[in-house]
Scaffold this motif. Structure first.
Motif, PDB file in Angstrom:
ATOM      1  N   ASP A 115       0.814  -1.075   0.026  1.00 42.40           N
ATOM      2  CA  ASP A 115      -0.046  -0.088  -0.157  1.00 42.40           C
ATOM      3  C   ASP A 115       0.938   1.167   0.041  1.00 42.40           C
ATOM      4  OD1 ASP A 115      -2.590   1.190  -0.227  1.00 42.40           O
ATOM      5  OD2 ASP A 115      -2.929   1.081   2.041  1.00 42.40           O
ATOM      6  N   ARG A 142      -5.445  -1.014   6.110  1.00 45.58           N
ATOM      7  CA  ARG A 142      -6.954  -0.572   6.257  1.00 45.58           C
ATOM      8  C   ARG A 142      -7.077   0.808   7.409  1.00 45.58           C
ATOM      9  NH1 ARG A 142      -8.829  -5.121   7.407  1.00 45.58           N
ATOM     10  NH2 ARG A 142      -8.604  -4.964   9.824  1.00 45.58           N
ATOM     11  N   LYS A 143      -6.223   0.340   8.438  1.00 40.61           N
ATOM     12  CA  LYS A 143      -6.350   1.845   9.361  1.00 40.61           C
ATOM     13  C   LYS A 143      -5.724   2.948   9.052  1.00 40.61           C
ATOM     14  CE  LYS A 143      -7.515   1.491  13.071  1.00 40.61           C
ATOM     15  NZ  LYS A 143      -8.949   1.847  13.664  1.00 40.61           N
ATOM     16  N   SER A 145      -5.277   3.746   5.507  1.00 38.94           N
ATOM     17  CA  SER A 145      -6.256   4.174   4.632  1.00 38.94           C
ATOM     18  C   SER A 145      -5.823   5.491   3.802  1.00 38.94           C
ATOM     19  CB  SER A 145      -7.621   4.532   5.352  1.00 38.94           C
ATOM     20  OG  SER A 145      -8.798   4.863   4.161  1.00 38.94           O
ATOM     21  N   ASN A 146      -6.469   6.411   3.640  1.00 35.90           N
ATOM     22  CA  ASN A 146      -6.052   7.634   2.812  1.00 35.90           C
ATOM     23  C   ASN A 146      -5.571   8.713   3.910  1.00 35.90           C
ATOM     24  OD1 ASN A 146      -8.472   8.478   3.641  1.00 35.90           O
ATOM     25  ND2 ASN A 146      -9.152   9.202   1.798  1.00 35.90           N
TER      26      ASN A 146
END
Length: 314
Positions: A115, A142-143, A145-146
Motif C-alpha cells: 500500500d 486499512r487503518k 487508509s488515505n
C-alpha cells in the motif's frame, strides 16, 4: 523492533514508470506524455517525506477547484490493474521481502499487502513510485487508509519504514492476569535505546494512529482461542498434551524467526508472538489456568472406523 526497509529504497522510479509506458495498457500514452513531469516530481518525494512537520504541497494533477485532472484515473488504474511487467514487480515487492512481521506495527506473520505511504487518492503521481509502496499487514493498510497529515498535530501521522529506522527500536511486552476467570492482556511498548523528543513524539503518534495496543490485545485473544481449541481437541481424544512444552516450542520458533539468540534475556521483543508466549510461560497463574481446562469428556467418542482410500483423479 520492527524491521526497517531502507534497503528497498530506490530513489528512482524510472524503471517502474517505464514498464507502464512500454505496455499495451490503455493510458500508456498518457504516462509517456507526463513522463518528464512525473520523474521531476519523484525527485521531490524525499523532501516531502523528510519534512514530516510540513503540510505537503498539493498533487501536480490537482486543479484549482480542488478536483483532479484525468491523469489521476490513469495512474491509479496502473496501480489497481497493472500491466503484466508492472504486476510482476508489485508482486515481488509484496511477497519477496523476507519480513516476519509488519514493519508498521510488528504484527507477527509475513505482511501480504502493498500500500501507499502517501495516499494515491491525494497524490496520484506517486501511485506507482517504488519508494511510496510499502509491504505491510492488512490491518495497517486499512487503518492507514488515505490518512497522511494531521493538521492538529502539524505532522505526518505515520513513520515511513523505508526512510527512518526509528520503528526498528520499538519492542513489545505483554502482561497477563486473570480477572473473574478471564485472562486480561496489557501490552507495553518500549523504545530500546535513546531517541530525541521529536522522534519520541513521532513514534507515539504512529502507535496511536494505528491503534497498535488494541491490535495486540486482539491478537492475544486470537492466540488464546487457538490454545483453547488445541486443549479441547486433546480432551476429545483423551490424548496426552504437554501444554507448557507446546508453548515453549512456539516461543522458540518465534525467537528463531526474529533472530533472537537462544538464552538471550530480553525485556521486550520484536513482535507480539514472542511477547505473548514469553509472558504466558513465565506466569504460573496463567499456566495453571490453561492446565485447569484439561479434562476427560463424560462420553468418550467411539473410535473412527478406518476406510479405504479412494482415488478420485486417476
Amino acid at each position: 523492533m520492527m524491521e526497517h526497509l531502507t534497503h528497498l529504497r530506490t530513489n528512482d522510479g524510472s524503471g517502474w514508470l517505464g514498464c507502464g509506458i512500454n505496455s499495451d495498457k490503455e493510458g500508456a500514452s498518457t504516462l509517456k506524455t507526463n513522463q518528464s513531469r512525473l520523474l521531476k516530481r519523484y525527485k521531490d518525494y524525499n523532501d516531502l517525506v523528510n519534512n514530516f512537520h510540513l503540510l505537503p504541497t498539493a498533487s501536480i494533477f490537482k486543479l484549482p477547484d480542488g478536483t483532479f485532472s484525468s491523469e489521476k484515473e490513469v495512474l491509479v488504474a496502473f496501480y489497481n490493474i497493472p500491466p503484466a511487467a508492472l504486476k510482476r514487480i508489485f508482486q515481488d515487492r509484496r511477497n519477496n521481502h523476507c519480513l516476519n512481521e509488519c514493519p508498521y506495527c510488528g504484527q507477527p506473520g509475513k505482511p501480504d499487502t502493498l500500500d501507499h505511504f502517501m495516499p494515491e487518492s491525494h497524490w496520484p503521481e506517486f501511485a506507482i513510485y517504488p519508494d511510496n509502496l510499502v509491504p505491510q499487514c492488512e490491518n495497517c493498510a486499512r487503518k492507514k487508509s488515505n490518512r497522511y497529515y494531521s493538521l492538529t498535530k502539524s505532522a505526518c501521522y505515520f513513520i515511513h519504514p523505508m526512510y527512518e529506522t526509528a520503528l526498528s527500536q520499538v519492542g513489545f511486552e505483554i502482561t497477563m492476569q486473570i480477572v473473574a476467570g478471564i485472562i486480561e492482556y496489557k501490552p507495553r511498548i518500549h523504545l530500546n535505546g535513546s531517541a530525541n523528543p521529536v522522534i519520541m513524539r513521532r513514534i507515539r503518534q504512529h502507535i496511536e494512529s494505528l491503534e497498535i495496543p488494541d491490535y495486540i490485545v486482539r491478537y492475544c485473544r486470537n492466540q488464546h482461542a487457538e490454545l483453547i481449541d488445541a486443549i479441547n481437541k486433546a480432551n476429545a481424544m483423551s490424548a496426552p498434551f504437554d501444554f507448557k512444552l507446546h508453548c515453549e516450542r512456539l516461543l522458540e520458533s518465534e525467537r528463531v524467526k526474529a533472530g533472537i539468540a537462544e538464552g538471550k534475556t530480553m525485556s521486550s521483543f520484536p513482535n507480539w508472538a514472542c511477547a505473548f508466549y514469553h509472558a504466558l510461560i513465565h506466569s504460573s497463574d496463567i499456566i495453571n489456568f490453561y492446565l485447569s481446562q484439561f479434562h476427560l469428556p463424560p462420553n468418550r467418542p467411539s473410535p473412527c472406523v478406518p476406510v479405504t482410500s479412494t482415488l478420485l483423479y486417476p
